[in-house]
Motif scaffolding. Structure first.
Motif, mmCIF file in Angstrom:
data_model
loop_
_atom_site.group_PDB
_atom_site.id
_atom_site.type_symbol
_atom_site.label_atom_id
_atom_site.label_comp_id
_atom_site.label_asym_id
_atom_site.label_seq_id
_atom_site.Cartn_x
_atom_site.Cartn_y
_atom_site.Cartn_z
ATOM 1 N N TRP A 1 0.823 -1.199 0.000
ATOM 2 C CA TRP A 1 0.000 0.000 0.000
ATOM 3 C C TRP A 1 0.862 1.255 0.000
ATOM 4 O O TRP A 1 1.986 1.264 0.501
ATOM 5 N N ASP B 1 0.399 5.602 0.618
ATOM 6 C CA ASP B 1 -0.464 6.689 1.092
ATOM 7 C C ASP B 1 0.383 7.956 1.133
ATOM 8 O O ASP B 1 1.235 8.124 2.014
ATOM 9 N N GLN C 1 0.818 12.380 -0.522
ATOM 10 C CA GLN C 1 0.272 13.526 -1.250
ATOM 11 C C GLN C 1 1.410 14.245 -1.952
ATOM 12 O O GLN C 1 2.412 14.604 -1.331
ATOM 13 N N THR D 1 -9.186 7.495 -9.352
ATOM 14 C CA THR D 1 -9.931 7.279 -8.119
ATOM 15 C C THR D 1 -11.147 6.383 -8.359
ATOM 16 O O THR D 1 -11.921 6.613 -9.287
ATOM 17 N N LYS E 1 -4.007 7.158 -2.461
ATOM 18 C CA LYS E 1 -4.181 5.989 -1.604
ATOM 19 C C LYS E 1 -4.338 4.804 -2.548
ATOM 20 O O LYS E 1 -5.366 4.678 -3.221
ATOM 21 N N PHE F 1 -8.620 -0.330 2.817
ATOM 22 C CA PHE F 1 -7.306 0.304 2.757
ATOM 23 C C PHE F 1 -6.829 0.698 4.152
ATOM 24 O O PHE F 1 -5.680 0.453 4.532
ATOM 25 N N LEU F 2 -7.707 1.301 4.930
ATOM 26 C CA LEU F 2 -7.350 1.696 6.295
ATOM 27 C C LEU F 2 -7.050 0.476 7.156
ATOM 28 O O LEU F 2 -6.108 0.473 7.954
ATOM 29 N N LYS G 1 -3.582 -0.895 6.326
ATOM 30 C CA LYS G 1 -2.519 -0.114 6.961
ATOM 31 C C LYS G 1 -2.380 -0.469 8.436
ATOM 32 O O LYS G 1 -1.260 -0.678 8.931
#
Length: 311
Positions: free
Chosen positions: A41, A43, A45, A85, A109, A148-149, A152
């Motif tokens: 994964w 994550d 910006q 997305t 993400k 996804f969360l 993690k």
């Protein structure tokens, strides 16, 4: 998989925070490890637009789930493609490195799922139409952001559960991919398959795997899961779970068996696992389901018209 910017590695490894005097990212997180197979994964910006170099030690199939973000990939041999997305892309990697263009001021993400030979063999056997398109694209399900969360958190806090969670995630996405190409099963044929599957579930003394149940019902795992979702409005696992908890509730009310005995009779390996599952479904612990306490409302059984269940 190796990702780099101007020969500085981003994955695997930790990213250099500044390139040519300017930070590329406002924040950057990634999973650990460099295995060919498995789930990874990312994550982060972006701060500035830039192009990454991506390479692999070998060619293999993978699926990329873009929970958030947008990028364009420019491979050397196959046509270019994009990640957007809410979409997933299934493709075969190239051994030669390619470029991925990322825009500025964009949150990403993303989950990369590197598929094993076993996963691909299952697709080739049960959903061969998946391979007829060079780059099959599908929309993500609504629960992918939550997955996804969870991925993690599990990767950071519980390495013991990580491989199980990853396999569950891969299996679910392979099913979603196959569902886009599976032919529609005639309703009468689907009802016959479901009736056979439910008959075996009701007579089993343990949970049946998807592979076992699909073989017994005369179909493949993708079709069986699709039938349960469309006609039963539940999953194969959830149906079995609800059935066993329903049996447990009846045993607790109608017999004097202790909780551990009820758990064993209903296919649970431990009283603790049974108690937690019972609480999730009925909002009370098994010990509170005795005749002298508040009784849970039993779930309505799921049955078919003209089913063999009543025979």
């Amino acid at each position: 998989m190796r990702i780099s910017y101007q020969n500085e590695p981003l994955f695997p490894g930790k990213p250099a925070p500044v390139f040519t005097g300017r930070a590329l990212y406002r924040h950057y997180e990634q999973s650990e490890g460099a295995l060919t197979e498995g789930v990874h994964w990312f994550d982060f910006q972006t701060n500035a637009a830039h192009t990454l170099n991506v390479g692999y030690e070998a060619s293999f199939y993978k699926m990329v789930l873009c929970i958030a973000g947008e990028s364009k990939s420019l491979p050397k041999r196959s046509r270019e493609y994009s990640f957007r997305t809410g979409q997933a892309v299934f493709y075969r990697t190239e051994e030669e490195p390619y470029q991925a263009a990322l825009p500025a001021d964009t949150a990403f993400k993303v989950i990369h799922m590197h598929l094993s030979d076993t996963h691909i063999a299952m697709l080739q056997r049960d959903a061969p139409a998946v391979f007829e398109k060079e780059l099959p694209v599908m929309n993500l399900t609504a629960d992918c952001a939550q997955a996804f969360l969870q991925l993690k958190n599990v990767s950071r806090e519980n390495q013991g559960l990580l491989s199980l969670f990853q396999e569950k995630l891969i299996t679910e996405q392979l099913f979603n991919l196959a569902s886009h190409v599976l032919p529609r099963i005639p309703r009468t044929r689907g009802e016959a398959i479901l009736e056979e599957a439910v008959w075996h579930i009701h007579r089993a003394e343990r949970y049946l795997t998807i592979a076992e149940l699909s073989r017994l019902a005369g179909t493949n795992s993708f079709c069986l899961k699709q039938l349960f979702r469309e006609q039963m409005r539940t999953s194969v696992f959830q149906y079995q779970c609800d059935l066993r908890l329903e049996r447990a509730a009846n045993l607790l009310v109608e017999t004097s068996l202790d909780v551990s005995e009820v758990a064993l009779q209903c296919g649970y390996e431990s009283a603790a696992a049974f108690s937690n599952a019972f609480l999730r479904k009925y909002k009370v612990r098994p010990t509170a389901a005795r005749p002298t306490a508040a009784r849970p409302t039993a779930a309505r059984p799921l049955t078919f018209k003209n089913s063999r269940l009543g025979k």
